[in-house]
Motif scaffolding. Sequence first.
Motif: not given
Length: 325
Positions: A270-287
């Motif tokens: 967000x503005x001013x460097x504020x972080x809005x953490x988000x729930x329910x997002x899919x994440x995956x790591x790929x080497x």
Amino acid sequence: VIDNSKINLIDVDFEDVWISNLTATTTSTQSGTVLTAAGSGTGSSLYVYNMDADGYSDASIESLESLHMEDVDWGSADVAIAPGGSSSTALGPHDTNAAMDNFTAGDLTMARTAPSMHDITIDALSLVGNSPSTNGIRGSNWDTSGISVSGCMYNIAVETVETDYIAGSCSLSAIPNTMVFENVDATYTGTMNAIYARNSAITIGEGSISMPSTFDKMSKASTNGRIVLIDVDQDGTDCESSTSGCDVSSGSSGAIYFGGLATVKVYKLLGGGIKEYKEGHTVQAIATDAGAVLFPVGVHKTDSNGEASVWVISGNDAGDAFDDH
């Protein structure tokens, strides 16, 4: 309620079989079938809900179009599911036409069938023939004495598994099996391998494997087999690297990978460097290896704090290290 039905309980060849709210009691274990549904033609279906009949030896299901079983307890009866009959090669029930929830039985053999499977308590699970669906089998809470795939193209993802062994063997490299098991507690009682892959990719995420005094290898990747051990231990020894002390082996075209957990946070800036953490997002790591993408491992969702523990690969049994994802 059916009391003391001798030999067989239900043996029919109807196109459609619907059973609901049935309890069958016996004074002793019968030698026949708890259910034979031999109707195997186009459009044939089976629906069983709330059935308790634990006094019979086996079951046979040939329904071709749909298969739904919920709250079914057949005790130790061995179950064979062969859509269209044992000699058929037709695709069996899959996707929304196939589901098993809260199911108890003995050995379960399924040919060309891919149901969702939740809360399953059985002896050995055997999948044979080729999968009828690329969507595959999704499940949770499996308590089995073994999981074996002797076919191809199965796509399996299961959370919380208690078993003896996990094996995937396909005859064709072009249509391998993909099998992912999370939260695994395995106690191997055989003499060969607790985890075995041939033309199959098997991932164990967060698991513990106990081995007997005599065996070949805890994990073995044969021809074109890939086994990924994420946060897995063998008899209390963490399998974090090729030198960890876990007993693994791979053939010339097979490989075994090791890894652990990493924390990922998803946020909107967000503005001013504020972080809005988000729930329910899919994440995956790929080497990646020298810039080349390897393969994804696991799928995870962020919690209410926008945070998720993801599976990451750190090395393989050839001694290679992977630092970038």
